[in-house]
Design a protein around this motif. Structure first.
Motif, mmCIF file in Angstrom:
data_model
loop_
_atom_site.group_PDB
_atom_site.id
_atom_site.type_symbol
_atom_site.label_atom_id
_atom_site.label_comp_id
_atom_site.label_asym_id
_atom_site.label_seq_id
_atom_site.Cartn_x
_atom_site.Cartn_y
_atom_site.Cartn_z
ATOM 1 N N ASP A 32 17.009 -25.567 -1.586
ATOM 2 C CA ASP A 32 18.122 -24.980 -2.321
ATOM 3 C C ASP A 32 18.088 -25.459 -3.769
ATOM 4 O O ASP A 32 17.779 -26.627 -4.042
ATOM 5 C CB ASP A 32 19.432 -25.391 -1.651
ATOM 6 N N ASP A 33 18.397 -24.570 -4.713
ATOM 7 C CA ASP A 33 18.350 -24.935 -6.134
ATOM 8 C C ASP A 33 19.208 -26.148 -6.439
ATOM 9 O O ASP A 33 18.807 -27.037 -7.216
ATOM 10 C CB ASP A 33 18.811 -23.761 -7.000
ATOM 11 N N ALA A 34 20.403 -26.214 -5.876
ATOM 12 C CA ALA A 34 21.301 -27.340 -6.138
ATOM 13 C C ALA A 34 20.697 -28.644 -5.632
ATOM 14 O O ALA A 34 20.862 -29.703 -6.265
ATOM 15 C CB ALA A 34 22.663 -27.089 -5.489
ATOM 16 N N GLN A 37 17.994 -29.714 -8.062
ATOM 17 C CA GLN A 37 18.627 -30.282 -9.244
ATOM 18 C C GLN A 37 19.133 -31.698 -8.964
ATOM 19 O O GLN A 37 19.023 -32.594 -9.811
ATOM 20 C CB GLN A 37 19.785 -29.403 -9.708
ATOM 21 N N SER A 38 19.652 -31.943 -7.775
ATOM 22 C CA SER A 38 20.125 -33.277 -7.408
ATOM 23 C C SER A 38 18.966 -34.270 -7.323
ATOM 24 O O SER A 38 19.091 -35.429 -7.737
ATOM 25 C CB SER A 38 20.873 -33.224 -6.070
#
Length: 270
Positions: A32-34, A37-38
């Motif tokens: 997942d993109d999020a 990013q995390s």
């Protein structure tokens, strides 16, 4: 909970603790993109690269994406170099070249006979503009004229000497109000063709140690100014790095070395 491999490689470096450290996470399929990013925020390096294999019939070998601690970026040189090093040295890749699909088109990396890795990147265009007030506020030494690179929302400033580039101490709070990714500063080099530094508070990075992607702009600019297609460049940050650049029509070849620093596993739930 799953474990995924993670590598850290110093790119555009001939020895550890120089160049630009990049995190590299090979994947079988996209997270997942999020979550990516995390992971990039947790790594807290200027970029973390993620890549997945492309289908066997595809023109490119892998699909690559790059994240700073704050945003996804459209092009990144040092993390692409680091990713290629991992593919060549850790994933059993037997070809002399690897190709990546990216937001900036198809990118290549090939092994040179002397052990350097050479990026095949697009030549980026730029246009002359007045220097924005946010840059003048954050960098009083800036000239009145600048160049704007629309494809990655960077500005480029040309100073008179290497010493002026080295002496810069920008006000990052002012530069962050610019509303673009960052500011490239360059000048003729004392012992090379040109030098640069790159400040990118808009991407969550005050100063990037060595930035391959900005040489997609710097190379055509200095090739035209110096009337030569092969150039030696140095990014004169605290860590520093050397690059060999060559203009090939609408492509730019950017060569550097890479040194492994760390490898391990990341435990995450997804």
């Amino acid at each position: 909970m799953s474990t995924l491999p993670l590598y850290q490689v110093d790119a555009f470096a001939s020895r550890p603790f120089t160049g630009n450290p990049a995190a590299v996470m090979p994947l079988e399929h996209w997270l997942d993109d999020a979550l990516m990013q995390s992971v990039a925020l947790e790594n807290n390096l200027s970029e973390t690269a993620f890549f997945v294999p492309e289908p066997a019939a595809a023109e490119d070998d892998f699909h690559i994406r790059w994240f700073t601690p704050g945003i996804e970026v459209p092009l990144c040189g040092h993390a692409t170099l680091a990713s290629a090093w991992v593919i060549f040295n850790k994933l059993g890749w037997e070809k002399e070249q690897v190709r990546f699909r990216s937001k900036s088109g198809s990118l290549g990396v090939r092994k040179l006979e002397d052990g350097w890795l050479e990026l095949d990147f697009p030549k980026l265009t730029f246009e002359a503009k007045d220097t924005p007030k946010a840059i003048l506020d954050g960098m009083p030494e800036a000239p009145a004229d600048a160049f704007y690179i629309a494809s990655d929302t960077n500005y480029m400033l040309v100073l008179r000497s290497e010493s002026e580039v080295r002496a810069l101490t920008p006000d990052m709070r002012a530069l962050k109000t610019l509303g673009s990714l960052g500011v490239i500063v360059t000048a003729p080099g004392d012992n090379c063709d040109f030098v640069s530094r790159y400040f990118a508070p808009g991407g969550g990075i005050d100063e990037d140690p060595v930035t391959g992607s900005i040489h997609s702009i710097l190379t055509p600019y200095w090739a035209d100014r110096l009337d030569k297609s092969r150039l030696v460049a140095r990014q004169v940050s605290a860590r520093g790095g050397e690059l060999r650049c060559e203009l090939h029509g609408d492509r730019v070849h950017i060569a550097g070395q890479a040194v492994p620093y760390m490898e391990g596993q990341v435990s995450i739930a997804y």
